[in-house]
Design a protein around this motif. Sequence first.
Motif, PDB file in Angstrom:
ATOM      1  N   ARG A   1      11.869 -30.839  14.297  1.00  0.00           N
ATOM      2  CA  ARG A   1      12.044 -29.448  13.877  1.00  0.00           C
ATOM      3  C   ARG A   1      10.825 -28.936  13.113  1.00  0.00           C
ATOM      4  NH1 ARG A   1      17.057 -28.183   9.924  1.00  0.00           N
ATOM      5  NH2 ARG A   1      18.242 -28.760  11.797  1.00  0.00           N
ATOM      6  N   ASN A   2      10.231 -29.806  12.288  1.00  0.00           N
ATOM      7  CA  ASN A   2       9.142 -29.388  11.403  1.00  0.00           C
ATOM      8  C   ASN A   2       7.766 -29.903  11.828  1.00  0.00           C
ATOM      9  OD1 ASN A   2      10.881 -27.965   9.576  1.00  0.00           O
ATOM     10  ND2 ASN A   2      11.560 -29.942   8.780  1.00  0.00           N
TER      11      ASN A   2
ATOM     12  N   GLN B   1      11.769 -29.908   4.662  1.00  0.00           N
ATOM     13  CA  GLN B   1      10.816 -28.846   4.324  1.00  0.00           C
ATOM     14  C   GLN B   1      11.429 -27.463   4.153  1.00  0.00           C
ATOM     15  OE1 GLN B   1       7.497 -28.871   7.056  1.00  0.00           O
ATOM     16  NE2 GLN B   1       7.026 -31.033   6.695  1.00  0.00           N
ATOM     17  N   THR B   2      12.565 -27.208   4.773  1.00  0.00           N
ATOM     18  CA  THR B   2      13.149 -25.867   4.709  1.00  0.00           C
ATOM     19  C   THR B   2      14.515 -25.910   4.024  1.00  0.00           C
ATOM     20  OG1 THR B   2      14.376 -26.003   6.807  1.00  0.00           O
ATOM     21  CG2 THR B   2      12.040 -25.359   6.931  1.00  0.00           C
ATOM     22  N   GLU B   3      14.979 -24.736   3.635  1.00  0.00           N
ATOM     23  CA  GLU B   3      16.304 -24.652   3.014  1.00  0.00           C
ATOM     24  C   GLU B   3      17.375 -25.211   3.936  1.00  0.00           C
ATOM     25  OE1 GLU B   3      19.405 -21.140   1.724  1.00  0.00           O
ATOM     26  OE2 GLU B   3      17.278 -20.801   1.308  1.00  0.00           O
ATOM     27  N   GLN B   4      17.249 -24.944   5.233  1.00  0.00           N
ATOM     28  CA  GLN B   4      18.235 -25.447   6.179  1.00  0.00           C
ATOM     29  C   GLN B   4      18.198 -26.961   6.271  1.00  0.00           C
ATOM     30  OE1 GLN B   4      20.523 -23.413   7.624  1.00  0.00           O
ATOM     31  NE2 GLN B   4      21.538 -25.317   8.263  1.00  0.00           N
ATOM     32  N   ASP B   5      17.023 -27.568   6.136  1.00  0.00           N
ATOM     33  CA  ASP B   5      16.916 -29.036   6.146  1.00  0.00           C
ATOM     34  C   ASP B   5      17.744 -29.631   5.016  1.00  0.00           C
ATOM     35  OD1 ASP B   5      15.090 -28.735   8.218  1.00  0.00           O
ATOM     36  OD2 ASP B   5      13.338 -29.013   6.922  1.00  0.00           O
ATOM     37  N   PHE B   6      17.594 -29.068   3.818  1.00  0.00           N
ATOM     38  CA  PHE B   6      18.319 -29.600   2.656  1.00  0.00           C
ATOM     39  C   PHE B   6      19.812 -29.325   2.772  1.00  0.00           C
ATOM     40  CE2 PHE B   6      13.965 -29.324   1.104  1.00  0.00           C
ATOM     41  CZ  PHE B   6      13.818 -30.559   0.493  1.00  0.00           C
ATOM     42  N   TYR B   7      20.150 -28.206   3.368  1.00  0.00           N
ATOM     43  CA  TYR B   7      21.561 -27.909   3.620  1.00  0.00           C
ATOM     44  C   TYR B   7      22.147 -28.944   4.578  1.00  0.00           C
ATOM     45  CZ  TYR B   7      25.821 -25.472   5.011  1.00  0.00           C
ATOM     46  OH  TYR B   7      27.137 -25.167   5.262  1.00  0.00           O
ATOM     47  N   ASP B   8      21.466 -29.174   5.683  1.00  0.00           N
ATOM     48  CA  ASP B   8      21.966 -30.111   6.698  1.00  0.00           C
ATOM     49  C   ASP B   8      22.111 -31.520   6.127  1.00  0.00           C
ATOM     50  OD1 ASP B   8      21.958 -28.011   8.478  1.00  0.00           O
ATOM     51  OD2 ASP B   8      20.114 -28.635   9.510  1.00  0.00           O
TER      52      ASP B   8
ATOM     53  N   ILE C   1       9.553 -34.832  -5.625  1.00  0.00           N
ATOM     54  CA  ILE C   1       9.101 -35.390  -4.346  1.00  0.00           C
ATOM     55  C   ILE C   1       8.640 -34.263  -3.427  1.00  0.00           C
ATOM     56  CG2 ILE C   1       9.833 -36.570  -2.224  1.00  0.00           C
ATOM     57  CD1 ILE C   1      11.751 -38.204  -3.840  1.00  0.00           C
ATOM     58  N   HIS C   2       9.384 -33.167  -3.461  1.00  0.00           N
ATOM     59  CA  HIS C   2       9.157 -32.075  -2.527  1.00  0.00           C
ATOM     60  C   HIS C   2       8.134 -31.072  -3.059  1.00  0.00           C
ATOM     61  CE1 HIS C   2      12.592 -33.931  -0.682  1.00  0.00           C
ATOM     62  NE2 HIS C   2      13.282 -33.737  -1.782  1.00  0.00           N
TER      63      HIS C   2
ATOM     64  N   THR D   1       6.633 -27.999  -1.065  1.00  0.00           N
ATOM     65  CA  THR D   1       7.901 -27.310  -0.839  1.00  0.00           C
ATOM     66  C   THR D   1       8.388 -26.726  -2.165  1.00  0.00           C
ATOM     67  OG1 THR D   1       8.490 -28.846   0.936  1.00  0.00           O
ATOM     68  CG2 THR D   1      10.277 -27.550  -0.026  1.00  0.00           C
ATOM     69  N   PRO D   2       8.597 -25.430  -2.260  1.00  0.00           N
ATOM     70  CA  PRO D   2       9.000 -24.811  -3.520  1.00  0.00           C
ATOM     71  C   PRO D   2      10.349 -25.327  -4.030  1.00  0.00           C
ATOM     72  CG  PRO D   2       8.221 -23.153  -1.965  1.00  0.00           C
ATOM     73  CD  PRO D   2       8.376 -24.436  -1.192  1.00  0.00           C
ATOM     74  N   PHE D   3      10.502 -25.370  -5.341  1.00  0.00           N
ATOM     75  CA  PHE D   3      11.744 -25.814  -5.973  1.00  0.00           C
ATOM     76  C   PHE D   3      12.935 -25.028  -5.437  1.00  0.00           C
ATOM     77  CE2 PHE D   3      15.081 -25.862  -9.084  1.00  0.00           C
ATOM     78  CZ  PHE D   3      15.051 -27.121  -9.656  1.00  0.00           C
ATOM     79  N   ASP D   4      12.783 -23.703  -5.316  1.00  0.00           N
ATOM     80  CA  ASP D   4      13.894 -22.861  -4.884  1.00  0.00           C
ATOM     81  C   ASP D   4      14.396 -23.224  -3.494  1.00  0.00           C
ATOM     82  OD1 ASP D   4      13.701 -21.555  -7.260  1.00  0.00           O
ATOM     83  OD2 ASP D   4      12.765 -19.745  -6.468  1.00  0.00           O
ATOM     84  N   VAL D   5      13.494 -23.609  -2.613  1.00  0.00           N
ATOM     85  CA  VAL D   5      13.883 -23.996  -1.251  1.00  0.00           C
ATOM     86  C   VAL D   5      14.807 -25.219  -1.302  1.00  0.00           C
ATOM     87  CG1 VAL D   5      13.017 -24.973   0.918  1.00  0.00           C
ATOM     88  CG2 VAL D   5      11.872 -23.001  -0.111  1.00  0.00           C
TER      89      VAL D   5
END
Length: 339
Positions: free
Chosen positions: A32-33, A69-76, A101-102, A107-111
């Motif tokens: 994906r990334n 890397q993305t918000e969706q990655d962390f969600y999944d 780590i991110h 990768t921003p904290f908010d993401v």
Amino acid sequence: MKSFISGLPKVELHLHLEGTLEPELMFILAERNNVTLPYSSIESLKAAYQFHDLQAFLDLYYQGALVLQTEQDFYDLTYAYLERCKEQHIIHTEVFFDPQIHTQTGTPFDVVAEGITRALKDGEANLGISSGLIMCFQRDLSEEDAIETLKQSIAYKDDIVAVGLDSSELGNPPEKFERVFAMARNAGLKTVAHAGEEGSADYIWGAIEALHVDRIDHGVRCTDEPKLVQYLIEHQIPLTVCPLSNVQLNVFGEMTQHNIVELLKQGVLVTINSDDPAYFGGYLNDNYLTVAEAFGLTKQEVARFSENAIMASFLSVERKQRLQQKLEHYLDIQFRPII
């Protein structure tokens, strides 16, 4: 016993979300990334899960985290773990995440935080699993970096219940982070810290005396010092122990050498957890079952681990009582005489 553990209402208190990244999902996210993994297949990646110590594991752990890397990655990632919780009858979980780590790789904290918190809220709404979020500082980085991370977390003060301390213990004693933990406590956060896994009993004392932690993650080296064990008992400071992880990282040579049951019988508020289950070969039920079989535990003894976890959680007194009632209802059914 396997059936009993499967249905037993459980609470997990020591779980790294990044450590639930299963090889299959790692490859999906890498594609994906557009991240190139140094493994040709899922099988070759799994073959690398042979660790001789904590650092060998961390090297692979950090490499795997690069696909997130993305918000969706962390969600999944988070939601996949919560679905496992549903399967394993985990009714409450307090999970770690490692923002540094991110953020260190751009990768921003908010993401990171948005993806995780959204999944945790959906997990409660859709799966009925309550949760708490614990933000860990990496002890191999500076305290200044930890302070900056704490500042970035202020926007999520309603979602983050505690701060923790993880990564390589040796050479990074708890005292190194005394200021940032004081800042976190002043902000109303609970505190936990990894101590006494690869580090000595002195690291546990440091976490208690310098960081004033509410519970100790791992803490198995406490038995090297009887006075420390007695202190843990008298003050009912919980230990969140991860049996399969400890054996996999050679903290103990084999499960029958583990001290978790000894600590339970002495009166330490000890709990069973899975740590980084994608890497260590087992989620919470696997840890429970392996300990039960290694020591020939009764169902009543196994249930004490679940009761301890409820007591050691950061839930309100009222919520703890409700979970305790669920546990007692399950045990009443299990031990009801057959007429």
